[in-house]
Design an enzyme around this catalytic site. Structure first.
Site, PDB file in Angstrom:
ATOM      1  N   GLN A   1      31.043  53.169  40.178  1.00  0.00           N
ATOM      2  CA  GLN A   1      31.749  53.062  41.458  1.00  0.00           C
ATOM      3  C   GLN A   1      30.773  52.684  42.571  1.00  0.00           C
ATOM      4  O   GLN A   1      29.706  53.284  42.704  1.00  0.00           O
ATOM      5  CB  GLN A   1      32.468  54.392  41.770  1.00  0.00           C
ATOM      6  CG  GLN A   1      33.397  54.337  42.969  1.00  0.00           C
ATOM      7  CD  GLN A   1      34.590  53.403  42.769  1.00  0.00           C
ATOM      8  OE1 GLN A   1      35.048  53.173  41.662  1.00  0.00           O
ATOM      9  NE2 GLN A   1      35.108  52.854  43.853  1.00  0.00           N
TER      10      GLN A   1
ATOM     11  N   ASP B   1      34.672  45.754  35.470  1.00  0.00           N
ATOM     12  CA  ASP B   1      34.811  45.438  36.893  1.00  0.00           C
ATOM     13  C   ASP B   1      34.639  43.936  37.134  1.00  0.00           C
ATOM     14  O   ASP B   1      34.970  43.438  38.215  1.00  0.00           O
ATOM     15  CB  ASP B   1      33.728  46.177  37.707  1.00  0.00           C
ATOM     16  CG  ASP B   1      34.258  47.439  38.368  1.00  0.00           C
ATOM     17  OD1 ASP B   1      35.444  47.454  38.734  1.00  0.00           O
ATOM     18  OD2 ASP B   1      33.478  48.393  38.507  1.00  0.00           O
TER      19      ASP B   1
ATOM     20  N   LYS C   1      41.400  56.384  38.894  1.00  0.00           N
ATOM     21  CA  LYS C   1      41.130  55.535  37.725  1.00  0.00           C
ATOM     22  C   LYS C   1      41.194  56.364  36.444  1.00  0.00           C
ATOM     23  O   LYS C   1      41.815  55.969  35.457  1.00  0.00           O
ATOM     24  CB  LYS C   1      39.769  54.848  37.876  1.00  0.00           C
ATOM     25  CG  LYS C   1      39.769  53.765  38.952  1.00  0.00           C
ATOM     26  CD  LYS C   1      38.390  53.219  39.278  1.00  0.00           C
ATOM     27  CE  LYS C   1      38.483  52.196  40.408  1.00  0.00           C
ATOM     28  NZ  LYS C   1      37.190  51.630  40.830  1.00  0.00           N
TER      29      LYS C   1
HETATM   30  N1  GUN Z   1      34.221  49.949  45.256  1.00  0.00           N
HETATM   31  C1  GUN Z   1      35.243  49.355  45.897  1.00  0.00           C
HETATM   32  N2  GUN Z   1      36.021  48.674  45.030  1.00  0.00           N
HETATM   33  C2  GUN Z   1      35.469  48.845  43.804  1.00  0.00           C
HETATM   34  C3  GUN Z   1      35.836  48.387  42.508  1.00  0.00           C
HETATM   35  O1  GUN Z   1      36.810  47.657  42.292  1.00  0.00           O
HETATM   36  N3  GUN Z   1      35.014  48.787  41.497  1.00  0.00           N
HETATM   37  C4  GUN Z   1      33.915  49.566  41.706  1.00  0.00           C
HETATM   38  N4  GUN Z   1      33.166  49.885  40.658  1.00  0.00           N
HETATM   39  N5  GUN Z   1      33.561  50.005  42.902  1.00  0.00           N
HETATM   40  C5  GUN Z   1      34.343  49.642  43.939  1.00  0.00           C
END
Ligand code: GUN
Length: 302
Positions: A96, A119, A52
């Site tokens: 995350q 998100d 990311k």
């Molecule tokens: N864990 C698995 N997928 C995601 C996501 O799209 N965003 C976040 N913050 N954590 C995750």
């Protein structure tokens, strides 16, 4: 069979975002800024967050990674989020998941300002999505919608079967596909671990979105001839012959399903890359919303 190539689609989305960022910076404005928070050192989470951050840099965004030890208290994390909410140089905040068991995920998600919730996990954004109001759409379902649009997959009046009901993928995916959107208007069946006759339901699917996290779960005998198959799985499966000691496996048995599907996403190289594209689009949107609100305030005051 068309390979729904996440590399191609995400590159196209990123190119547009990069061009927009260049024009923002040329206008003497700061670029969009995403802050990612990683708690602990879960291997998969490390990889996702690193990707990311790297992708933010590729499109010209500013990005910051804040790391905490897995033993931190919930309060420390909540205080940091509060500080970032109030920081005018931060547009998007991402924590995350999963978090250590000692920290309540729901409290953390609800602490993020909805206007910075790139998100799309905050109940305000989730609620807006359900009602068809402008909202941050969770990155993975958003990325899948971008992919359907790119390949002009006909969805209107189709039967979409979504397997998995997580707040991150399955549930928002079912809302989007059933919405009155250019790439929505499906009849959606949302299946999960307690769904009887899953195979029979899948066989009715013109579109199947597999998001249950079980490698190779969707087999050829579960798929209708000509169906479009979206594989959201990214499970690490131990493999001594692989350099890293594991391979990434999707929820779909690719080789056998490719004999029946009209279109299929590969793993890796499919939905995972689209998640990043969705996140970048949300971060740009958060930035644009902020700048617009700032301009409106200025006009009101002058
Ligand atoms: N864990 C698995 N997928 C995601 C996501 O799209 N965003 C976040 N913050 N954590 C995750």
């Amino acid at each position: 069979m068309i390979l729904l190539d996440g590399r191609v689609v995400s590159a196209a989305v990123k190119e547009i975002i990069k061009t927009e960022t260049i024009s923002i910076v040329a206008n003497n404005q700061r670029p969009p800024h995403l802050v990612a928070i990683l708690v602990g050192n879960n291997g998969a989470s490390e990889t996702y967050v690193a990707s990311k951050v790297k992708n933010c840099e590729e499109v010209g965004f500013q990005s910051s990674l804040i790391r905490f030890d897995s033993t931190i208290s919930e309060k420390i994390l909540l205080d940091k989020i509060k500080e970032l909410n109030e920081d005018n140089t931060v547009d998007g905040i991402l924590v995350q998941l999963p978090l250590p068991k000692t920290i309540a995920e729901s409290k953390v998600i609800e602490a993020i300002a909805p206007s910075k919730d790139v998100d799309g996990f905050h109940p305000i954004n989730a609620g807006k999505l359900v009602q068809g109001l402008p909202a941050f759409i969770p990155a993975t379902p958003y990325g899948i919608m971008l992919m359907l649009e790119y390949y002009k997959i006909d969805t209107k009046g189709k039967h979409a079967v979504v397997i998995g009901r997580s707040n991150i993928v399955g549930r928002p995916m079912s809302i989007l596909l059933s919405s009155n959107l250019p790439y929505g208007n499906c009849t959606v069946t949302l299946c999960h671990s307690h769904t009887p006759n899953l195979k029979e339901i899948c066989l009715q699917g013109d579109i199947i979105v597999a998001a249950l996290g079980k490698p190779g779960f969707v087999k050829e005998d579960m798929v209708k001839e000509g169906a479009v198959i979206i594989d959201v799985g990214i499970t690490r499966v131990e493999d001594a012959t692989a350099k890293k000691g594991f391979r990434i496996k999707g929820d779909v048995a690719f080789d056998e399903v490719s004999r029946k599907a009209s279109a299929l996403t590969p793993v890796p190289g499919g939905v995972g890359l689209m998640t990043i594209a969705g996140l970048l689009k949300n971060t740009l949107l958060a930035y644009q919303n902020k700048m617009k609100a700032k301009e409106e305030t200025y006009h009101k005051e002058h």
